[in-house]
Design a protein around this motif. Structure first.
Motif, short mmCIF file in Angstrom:
data_model
loop_
_atom_site.label_atom_id
_atom_site.label_comp_id
_atom_site.label_asym_id
_atom_site.label_seq_id
_atom_site.Cartn_x
_atom_site.Cartn_y
_atom_site.Cartn_z
N UNK A 107 0.74 -1.19 0.03
CA UNK A 107 -0.02 -0.12 0.06
C UNK A 107 0.66 1.37 -0.17
N UNK A 108 2.11 1.22 0.55
CA UNK A 108 2.93 2.31 0.69
C UNK A 108 3.32 2.66 -0.83
N UNK A 109 3.45 1.83 -1.74
CA UNK A 109 3.84 2.03 -3.15
C UNK A 109 2.65 2.60 -4.12
N UNK A 110 1.49 2.74 -3.31
CA UNK A 110 0.30 3.10 -4.20
C UNK A 110 0.54 4.69 -4.84
N UNK A 111 0.89 5.71 -3.83
CA UNK A 111 0.92 6.85 -4.36
C UNK A 111 2.06 6.95 -5.46
N UNK A 112 3.16 6.41 -5.49
CA UNK A 112 4.00 6.32 -6.46
C UNK A 112 3.75 5.60 -7.82
N UNK A 113 2.93 4.60 -7.65
CA UNK A 113 2.14 3.96 -8.85
C UNK A 113 1.34 4.88 -9.35
N UNK A 114 0.49 5.73 -8.64
CA UNK A 114 -0.22 6.65 -9.23
C UNK A 114 0.29 7.78 -10.14
N UNK A 118 -0.41 5.97 -13.53
CA UNK A 118 -1.47 6.78 -13.73
C UNK A 118 -2.46 6.26 -12.73
N UNK A 119 -3.86 7.13 -12.95
CA UNK A 119 -4.74 6.55 -12.00
C UNK A 119 -5.66 5.76 -12.57
N UNK A 120 -5.35 5.09 -13.74
CA UNK A 120 -6.23 3.98 -14.18
C UNK A 120 -6.08 2.71 -13.77
N UNK A 121 -6.76 1.80 -14.31
CA UNK A 121 -6.83 0.50 -13.83
C UNK A 121 -5.20 -0.05 -13.64
N UNK A 122 -4.38 0.22 -14.66
CA UNK A 122 -2.87 -0.32 -14.50
C UNK A 122 -2.22 -0.19 -13.28
N UNK A 123 -2.45 0.88 -12.52
CA UNK A 123 -1.83 1.02 -11.30
C UNK A 123 -2.34 0.16 -10.11
N UNK A 124 -3.78 -0.07 -10.29
CA UNK A 124 -4.34 -1.00 -9.09
C UNK A 124 -4.04 -2.52 -9.50
N UNK A 125 -4.10 -2.87 -10.93
CA UNK A 125 -3.75 -4.15 -11.02
C UNK A 125 -2.20 -4.36 -10.74
N UNK A 126 -1.50 -3.67 -10.88
CA UNK A 126 0.03 -3.78 -10.61
C UNK A 126 0.11 -3.76 -9.02
N UNK A 127 -0.33 -3.03 -8.46
CA UNK A 127 -0.50 -2.96 -7.05
C UNK A 127 -0.75 -4.44 -6.29
N UNK A 128 -1.90 -4.96 -6.93
CA UNK A 128 -2.53 -6.19 -6.71
C UNK A 128 -1.23 -7.38 -6.99
N UNK A 129 -0.84 -7.21 -8.09
CA UNK A 129 0.06 -8.14 -8.71
C UNK A 129 1.60 -8.32 -7.84
N UNK A 130 1.69 -6.86 -7.63
CA UNK A 130 3.08 -6.78 -6.77
C UNK A 130 2.96 -7.32 -5.27
N UNK A 131 1.89 -7.12 -4.53
CA UNK A 131 1.44 -7.74 -3.26
C UNK A 131 1.53 -9.27 -3.46
N UNK A 132 0.73 -9.68 -4.33
CA UNK A 132 0.41 -11.35 -4.37
C UNK A 132 1.99 -12.04 -4.77
N UNK A 133 2.63 -11.41 -5.35
CA UNK A 133 3.90 -11.90 -6.18
C UNK A 133 4.76 -12.67 -5.00
#
Length: 261
Positions: A107-114, A118-133
């Motif tokens: 979750x700390x990486x969310x502002x950086x990913x945004x 960007x604020x579209x689905x890619x940042x949210x999908x990548x956060x889920x991907x990174x946390x589950x990896x």
């Protein structure tokens, strides 16, 4: 499985939830606090508020992000885990990097990913991907390292290499640990799905729950939280069925070993 055994399992699974709902219902019968939900009100809000357009507009986008991010983590974690676990040199090179990245809460990486993606689905999908990896990757590495060395030497002796060795030896031998990693990653995926939608989002369960909270619609807000719990239960059931199918040989072996003791 006999009908009686199946019925017993269903009753055991439902016993505790039913007791909790009864205690909850009795404890909130005379409560007038608008912020304390009642079971009847949650069911009413599920039917009147959520059942309809909100399912398509808010729940489906969340499930889409969850499926893409979680599925990508499974594929990436298994492939990288087998590659790294099969080579001692690669494990030593990547070990410090993995320890550093794993120590950073996703979750700390969310502002950086945004900012970066960007604020579209890619940042949210990548956060889920990174946390589950990480749980999938690390368990796959451990599973690959823990393969039977006698069988490993046997495959080399018979010239079994490449895809055949991966398909018929490494992957089945590592699968129990891989499924453990997937089981650990599943609740992480649901948590990150909701967290990623609470900031800079225009749809999703997290977004809608925050919107209800900001407009003081506590009933629909609690109903949305209840939907997240139902999604978790449904995914857990799907995982258990899949695990039984994939690891049927493993559970059968354990039952045989238990019966011999």
């Amino acid at each position: 499985m006999t009908a009686r055994k199946f019925l017993t399992r269903v009753c055991m699974a439902l016993a505790l939830p039913i007791i909790i709902v009864l205690v909850w219902w009795v404890g909130t019968v005379d409560d007038t606090n608008p912020f304390v939900p009642k079971p009847v009100n949650i069911v009413t809000d599920l039917v009147t508020v959520w059942a309809g357009p909100l399912v398509i507009e808010q729940v489906v986008p969340s499930l889409y992000r969850l499926a893409i991010g979680f599925g990508g983590a499974i594929i990436g974690g298994v492939l990288l885990g087998v590659l790294i676990g099969s080579s001692r040199v690669v494990r030593k090179l990547t070990g410090p990097l993995f320890e550093f990245v794993r120590a950073v809460p996703p979750p700390v990486l969310l502002p950086v990913l945004l900012l970066v993606i960007g604020i579209d689905d890619r940042s949210k999908i990548f956060l889920i991907f990174l946390g589950c990896l990480w749980p999938i990757l690390l368990n796959t590495i451990d599973g690959t390292r823990a393969v039977d060395q006698v069988l490993a030497d046997t495959t080399r002796t018979y010239g079994i290499a490449g895809w055949s060795r991966f398909r018929y030896f490494v992957l089945p031998a590592s699968m129990p640990r891989i499924m453990t990693g997937i089981r650990l990653a599943l609740p992480i995926a649901i948590i990150l799905m909701v967290v990623s939608e609470m900031y800079a989002a225009i749809d999703g369960l997290g977004y809608q729950i925050m919107l209800f909270k900001q407009t003081f619609q506590t009933g629909p807000m609690w109903a949305g939280i209840f939907i997240i719990g139902l999604i978790g239960i449904a995914l857990s059931v799907v995982f258990r069925v899949t695990e039984r199918r994939v690891l049927g040989w493993y559970f059968g072996q354990r039952e045989v070993e238990s019966s011999e003791r």
